[in-house]
Design an enzyme around this catalytic site. Structure first.
Site, short mmCIF file in Angstrom:
data_model
loop_
_atom_site.label_atom_id
_atom_site.label_comp_id
_atom_site.label_asym_id
_atom_site.label_seq_id
_atom_site.Cartn_x
_atom_site.Cartn_y
_atom_site.Cartn_z
N GLU A 57 5.75 -3.54 0.75
CA GLU A 57 5.80 -3.20 -0.68
C GLU A 57 5.02 -1.90 -0.82
O GLU A 57 3.79 -1.90 -0.75
CB GLU A 57 5.19 -4.34 -1.49
CG GLU A 57 5.71 -4.41 -2.90
CD GLU A 57 4.81 -3.67 -3.84
OE1 GLU A 57 4.98 -2.43 -3.96
OE2 GLU A 57 3.94 -4.30 -4.46
N CYS A 64 1.62 -0.51 -8.75
CA CYS A 64 2.79 0.00 -8.03
C CYS A 64 4.01 0.05 -8.94
O CYS A 64 4.72 1.05 -8.96
CB CYS A 64 3.06 -0.81 -6.77
SG CYS A 64 2.99 -2.59 -7.02
N THR A 112 1.33 4.59 5.15
CA THR A 112 0.82 3.51 6.00
C THR A 112 1.94 2.53 6.33
O THR A 112 2.02 2.03 7.46
CB THR A 112 -0.35 2.78 5.31
OG1 THR A 112 -1.35 3.75 4.98
CG2 THR A 112 -0.98 1.74 6.21
N GLY A 113 2.82 2.29 5.37
CA GLY A 113 3.96 1.41 5.63
C GLY A 113 4.81 1.91 6.79
O GLY A 113 5.25 1.14 7.65
N GLY A 122 0.84 -1.19 0.00
CA GLY A 122 0.00 0.00 0.00
C GLY A 122 0.87 1.24 0.00
O GLY A 122 1.98 1.22 -0.53
N SER A 123 0.37 2.29 0.62
CA SER A 123 1.07 3.57 0.54
C SER A 123 2.29 3.61 1.48
O SER A 123 2.34 2.90 2.49
CB SER A 123 0.12 4.71 0.90
OG SER A 123 -0.24 4.60 2.26
N THR A 124 3.23 4.47 1.14
CA THR A 124 4.43 4.62 1.96
C THR A 124 4.06 5.12 3.35
O THR A 124 4.61 4.67 4.36
CB THR A 124 5.42 5.58 1.27
OG1 THR A 124 5.75 5.02 -0.01
CG2 THR A 124 6.70 5.75 2.06
#
Ligand code: NDP
Length: 481
Positions: A255, A289, A237-238, A233-235
């Site tokens: 990822e 992505c 949230t990562g 998902g998004s950076t």
């Protein structure tokens, strides 16, 4: 096989009505999921809460104990049977996916995605991971093996909801783990249907899905009973997951987003590469992505590449996914549509040339943004510097190759990338200077279950696919005597 029972669900899950009957919330309950192309109701997704995480993790732990005792051969056999189950429901799964996610049935879209789910399961079943003898001499013997991690908490996105779930499920199960999945709130039905189909052949409790919101994802990824988190998902949230994982030092595979560059070298043939360039950027209507999100073209063929891309793009029909002629669809959700529209406006107001598209029909039903090609744009324009994640490609002109490589490497992300040219040795030389997890030559985004895939910089951490992907959902264990 083990003494664990499989669900042996006798229900035939080969049509969409049966899939929905198996997964939907009771009438009047759950959250409405609307088709992003038509606005019609697709189904009602159940909403799970934090208490459900405790239950699911406890069930997973119990199921995992027996599963960990099975052999690689036994687990591989189950993965192959799961692939067969998916194939038996393939058309229903693709139809539901198309309606919920928006992607067309045809082109590299819904049918392709369901096919990839089966392919990834089979590939993971086939990989060999033998114990590695590290030392075997007069000083003694040492062996490295990979043992199960335990319970994997997997959180996924809305762009390739089924395929990315299988990227998380297949290696995890193969390595003797149980999986609890949290799908994106935009695509819970697709993932729940996939799980229902797979659970026809999997031991009970080994694979569970919890549809719900971001708070549920946060509860799952921070849960004490989760040993490993796989997230796509998004950076942003990562990073949040990484912070919450610190307390229990959870294993992580992240990822995250990218902003993949493509570089066209002066010896490339514009006509020959145009269609592959197009799909490298516009696969899944750009919501991928590892799609090409900025293209650098040498000034000597800039005009030809732009013209060839426009000619290809004009021929690709966009529309409702269930209409067989379409190969491009809507954006999956309004928030993503707004991001894309805003970035194109920023390019336009900075004086860039809109070669194609850029002019959405204001009152059209569905989140359709037209296929858009943007030329004469500066490298620091937000449409180039930020991930647009939609059907838009900025094409930047370069004079010196060093400049193009510096631009390609100039961002804090590095997932995929590509180099396009006739001389492969020259292209490989350029590829070696690009900062990204993968550099493709004369193609882009061609992920393959045999090739480890992952990002560098803020695009993520850890590898998926191949034997490296198996190792990343296992614990290395050395025995020495
Ligand atoms: P998010 O990162 O917000 O969502 C991805 C998943 O994480 C969803 O299942 C989401 O649940 C869940 N989630 C949200 N918050 C948390 C949390 N605190 N802890 C754990 N899980 C959480 O991505 P978006 O869907 O909002 O997309 C935003 C951007 O991310 C896009 O514009 C695109 O640039 C990028 N993106 C990248 C993808 C990729 O493949 N690398 C895929 C999708 C998006 P919920 O949906 O319920 O909020």
């Amino acid at each position: 096989m083990t003494s664990q029972t499989t669900k042996n669900d006798a229900t035939d899950l080969s049509d969409v009505a049966a899939l929905l009957a198996a997964i939907e919330a009771p009438a009047g309950d759950g959250v409405e999921i609307l088709d992003p192309a038509t606005g019609e109701l697709v189904g009602r997704a159940p909403q799970r809460g934090v208490a459900d995480v405790d239950r699911a993790v406890a069930t997973a732990r119990e199921a995992q104990r027996a599963w960990a005792g099975t052999s690689h051969a036994e687990r591989s056999e189950v993965l192959n049977r799961a692939a067969e189950a998916i194939e038996a429901s393939a058309e229903a799964l693709a139809t539901l996916l198309s309606r919920e996610q928006g992607k067309p049935l045809n082109g590299p879209n819904a049918r392709f995605e369901v096919g990839a789910c089966a392919a990834w399961l089979r590939a993971n079943a086939a990989f060999e991971l033998e114990p590695e003898v590290l030392v075997d001499d007069e000083s003694g013997t040492a062996v490295l093996e990979y043992v199960p991690v335990g319970v994997v908490g997997a959180v996924g996105p809305w762009n390739w909801p089924m395929m990315i779930s299988v990227w998380q499920i297949a290696p995890s199960l193969r390595m003797g783990n149980a999986v609890v999945l949290k799908p994106s709130e935009y695509t819970p039905l697709s993932v729940s249907a996939l799980v229902a189909v797979m659970n026809q052949v999997l031991p009970e409790g080994l694979l569970q899905v919890l549809p719900g919101d971001g708070a549920l994802g946060a509860a799952l990824t921070a849960h004490d009973g989760v040993d490993k988190v796989m997230f796509t998902g998004s950076t942003a949230t990562g990073k949040a997951i990484m912070r919450s994982a610190a307390d229990s030092v959870k294993r992580l595979t992240l990822e995250l987003g990218g902003n993949d560059a493509g570089i066209v070298l002066p010896d490339a043939d514009p006509e020959a590469i145009a269609e592959d360039l197009f799909w490298g950027a516009f696969i899944n209507t750009g919501q991928t992505c590892a799609a090409m999100k900025r293209l650098y073209v040498h000034e000597s063929q800039y005009e030809q590449v732009c013209r060839a891309l426009v000619a290809v793009a004009e021929k690709m029909p966009m529309g409702v996914g269930l209409e067989e002629q379409n190969v491009l669809g809507p954006l999956q959700n309004r928030a993503q549509y707004d991001i894309v529209a805003d970035l194109v406006e920023k390019a336009r107001s900075a004086g860039a040339t809109i070669l194609l598209g850029g002019d959405p029909v204001a009152d059209r039903t569905g989140h359709f943004y037209p296929t858009t090609l943007v030329a004469d744009i500066d490298n620091d324009n937000p449409l180039v510097a930020e991930e647009q994640f939609g059907p838009v490609l900025p094409i930047v002109k370069y004079t010196e190759l060093d400049q193009a490589i510096a631009w390609a490497n100039g961002l804090d992300v590095g997932l995929g990338s590509s180099v396009w040219g006739s001389d492969i040795d020259r292209a490989r030389e350029v590829a070696s200077r690009i900062e990204a997890g993968t550099t493709w030559i004369n193609k882009h985004g061609a992920v393959d279950p045999r090739m480890p895939f992952g990002g560098i910089k803020e695009s993520g951490q850890g590898l998926e696919f191949g034997v490296e992907g198996l190792k990343s959902v296992a614990l290395p264990k050395v025995t020495s005597w």
